[in-house]
Design an enzyme around this catalytic site. Structure first.
Site, PDB file in Angstrom:
ATOM      1  N   LYS A 197       6.828  -2.312  -8.751  1.00  0.00           N
ATOM      2  CA  LYS A 197       5.880  -3.411  -8.525  1.00  0.00           C
ATOM      3  C   LYS A 197       6.557  -4.670  -9.055  1.00  0.00           C
ATOM      4  O   LYS A 197       6.041  -5.380  -9.924  1.00  0.00           O
ATOM      5  CB  LYS A 197       4.565  -3.095  -9.265  1.00  0.00           C
ATOM      6  CG  LYS A 197       3.415  -4.007  -8.929  1.00  0.00           C
ATOM      7  CD  LYS A 197       2.874  -3.850  -7.517  1.00  0.00           C
ATOM      8  CE  LYS A 197       1.855  -4.937  -7.227  1.00  0.00           C
ATOM      9  NZ  LYS A 197       1.461  -5.003  -5.821  1.00  0.00           N
ATOM     10  N   ASP A 253       3.303   9.853 -10.559  1.00  0.00           N
ATOM     11  CA  ASP A 253       2.126  10.725 -10.652  1.00  0.00           C
ATOM     12  C   ASP A 253       1.247  10.524  -9.420  1.00  0.00           C
ATOM     13  O   ASP A 253       0.826  11.483  -8.767  1.00  0.00           O
ATOM     14  CB  ASP A 253       1.348  10.386 -11.933  1.00  0.00           C
ATOM     15  CG  ASP A 253       0.095  11.228 -12.075  1.00  0.00           C
ATOM     16  OD1 ASP A 253       0.180  12.448 -11.850  1.00  0.00           O
ATOM     17  OD2 ASP A 253      -0.970  10.669 -12.406  1.00  0.00           O
TER      18      ASP A 253
HETATM   19  C1  IPM Z   1       0.761  15.769 -13.308  1.00  0.00           C
HETATM   20  C2  IPM Z   1      -0.590  15.670 -13.970  1.00  0.00           C
HETATM   21  C3  IPM Z   1      -0.386  15.203 -15.410  1.00  0.00           C
HETATM   22  C4  IPM Z   1       0.268  13.826 -15.350  1.00  0.00           C
HETATM   23  C5  IPM Z   1      -1.676  15.162 -16.258  1.00  0.00           C
HETATM   24  C6  IPM Z   1      -2.412  16.478 -16.242  1.00  0.00           C
HETATM   25  C7  IPM Z   1      -1.376  14.738 -17.668  1.00  0.00           C
HETATM   26  O1  IPM Z   1      -1.415  14.822 -13.249  1.00  0.00           O
HETATM   27  O2  IPM Z   1       1.622  16.510 -13.821  1.00  0.00           O
HETATM   28  O3  IPM Z   1       0.961  15.126 -12.281  1.00  0.00           O
HETATM   29  O4  IPM Z   1      -0.432  12.832 -15.211  1.00  0.00           O
HETATM   30  O5  IPM Z   1       1.487  13.766 -15.455  1.00  0.00           O
HETATM   31 MG    MG Z   2      -0.625  14.226 -11.372  1.00  0.00          MG
END
Ligand code: IPM
Ligand code: MG
Length: 365
Positions: A197, A253
């Site tokens: 970004k 993520d």
């Molecule tokens: C992932 C999950 C995790 C993250 C969570 C559960 C902490 O969403 O592994 O993608 O955000 O990394």
């Molecule tokens: Mg995730």
């Protein structure tokens, strides 16, 4: 014969079911390809909180550090939602990632030909993306706090609460992940996209500067940039055009869930979290613990089974065994086997539960 020590963390919700499936597949592979695995189970997540009050007991982290690799199911669930944030089940994952130095998260999003029907993107023809997500930095690990201040708002509210999280990246953190991403892209179709970004965030501009610099060592790989909002749109409109993507912890993520769903189901996506060469990596499906279907036999075990294939390939160099598991998954899909998340009700489908899908994969090894 090569022997591998695996720390197994089944976790919560559907975690135990999908890990059991993956271990059955691993067993079948060891018999056929002549290596041996020994597994030791450890607690992490909600089940560890229930037993010890802590999501990541010391002995779990120690056990993982001393293993050759870690296999993890999923952690978390509504039973632990009320718990103080620093002790929530998800902290176990973050603790394992930082404790094992797992700075690189590889999330391949491949659409199997057989699952085209299950993709919400109807025009999709092909998709094979390697998402390289930074995993131990950024906003997940930056300075954060919540406090109250005494300011009076215009509506007369006497106190407001303020909370912040910080996106912060050092040059070294960006350099090691972009270097790995270039290396991975070099082994694929030699194209890397940095997603950021940079039109708004200072940290993103540092990512671009460092990526430019690292690019000097990889002139055979082309590099381009996309803003994350634009990328989320392009992933839907032209998923087949992407090859290797490198991005920060939070953007990775979000985008990996999106890419997962485009392949038909997030229940199909494996992942490998890697640190320095020679240290144990952690292999887990990208989906969560799905407490709503735990114990019903509905869980799709393929993401965890494919995570075991990634372990064999990336950690142990057991390429033939990894290929065999991946081919067995393709074969099971081609034969029509479908768990409910990937079923579309077509006449040639064979609906199966977790065990049925596991058996179908094992039959193909
Ligand atoms: C992932 C999950 C995790 C993250 C969570 C559960 C902490 O969403 O592994 O993608 O955000 O990394
Ligand atoms: Mg995730």
């Amino acid at each position: 014969m090569d022997e591998y020590k695996i720390a197994v963390i089944k976790g919560d919700g559907i975690g135990p079911e999908i890990v059991d499936s993956a271990l059955q597949v691993l067993n079948a592979a060891q018999d056929k390809f002549g290596f041996k695995v020994t597994c030791k189970e450890y607690l992490a997540g909600g089940c560890a909180i229930d037993v010890s009050g802590r999501p990541l007991p010391e002995e779990t982290l120690e056990g993982c550090k001393n293993a050759d690799a870690v296999l993890l199911g999923a952690v978390g669930g509504p039973a632990w939602d009320h718990i103080e944030p620093s002790l929530r089940p998800e902290r176990a994952l973050l603790g394992l990632r930082s404790g094992l130095g797992l700075y690189a998260n590889l999330r391949p999003a491949i659409m199997f030909e057989e699952l085209k029907d299950a993709s919400p993107v109807k025009s999709i023809d092909h998709m094979d993306i390697m998402m390289v997500r930074e995993l131990t930095g950024g906003i997940y690990f930056g300075d954060s706090d919540q406090y109250s201040c005494k300011d009076i708002l215009s509506d007369g509210t006497p106190k407001v609460r303020i909370a912040y999280d910080t996106e912060s990246y050092s040059e070294g953190e960006i350099r090691r992940i972009t270097d790995l991403a270039f290396r991975i892209a070099r082994g694929r179709s030699k194209h890397l996209t940095l997603v950021d970004k940079a039109n708004v965030l200072t940290s993103s501009r540092l990512w671009r500067e460092i990526a430019e610099d690292v690019h000097d060592d990889y002139r055979d790989v082309s590099l381009d940039y996309l803003y994350v909002d634009n990328c989320s749109m392009q992933l839907i409109s032209r998923p087949g055009d992407f090859d290797t993507i490198v991005t920060s912890n939070m953007f990775g993520d979000i985008l990996s869930d999106e890419a997962g769903q485009i392949t038909g189901s997030v229940g199909m996506l494996p992942s490998a979290s890697l640190g320095k060469p020679g240290t144990p990596g952690l292999y887990e499906p990208i989906h969560g613990s799905a407490p709503d279907i735990a114990g019903t036999g509905k869980a799709n075990p393929l993401a965890t089974i494919l995570s075991v294939a990634m372990m064999l390939r990336w950690q142990f160099g057991e390429t033939e065994a990894a290929d065999s598991i991946e081919n067995a998954v393709k074969q099971a899909l081609a034969s029509g086997y479908r768990t409910s998340d990937i079923a579309r009700g077509n006449a040639d489908e064979k609906p199966v539960d977790t065990e049925g899908m596991t058996a179908a994969v094992i039959a193909g090894i």
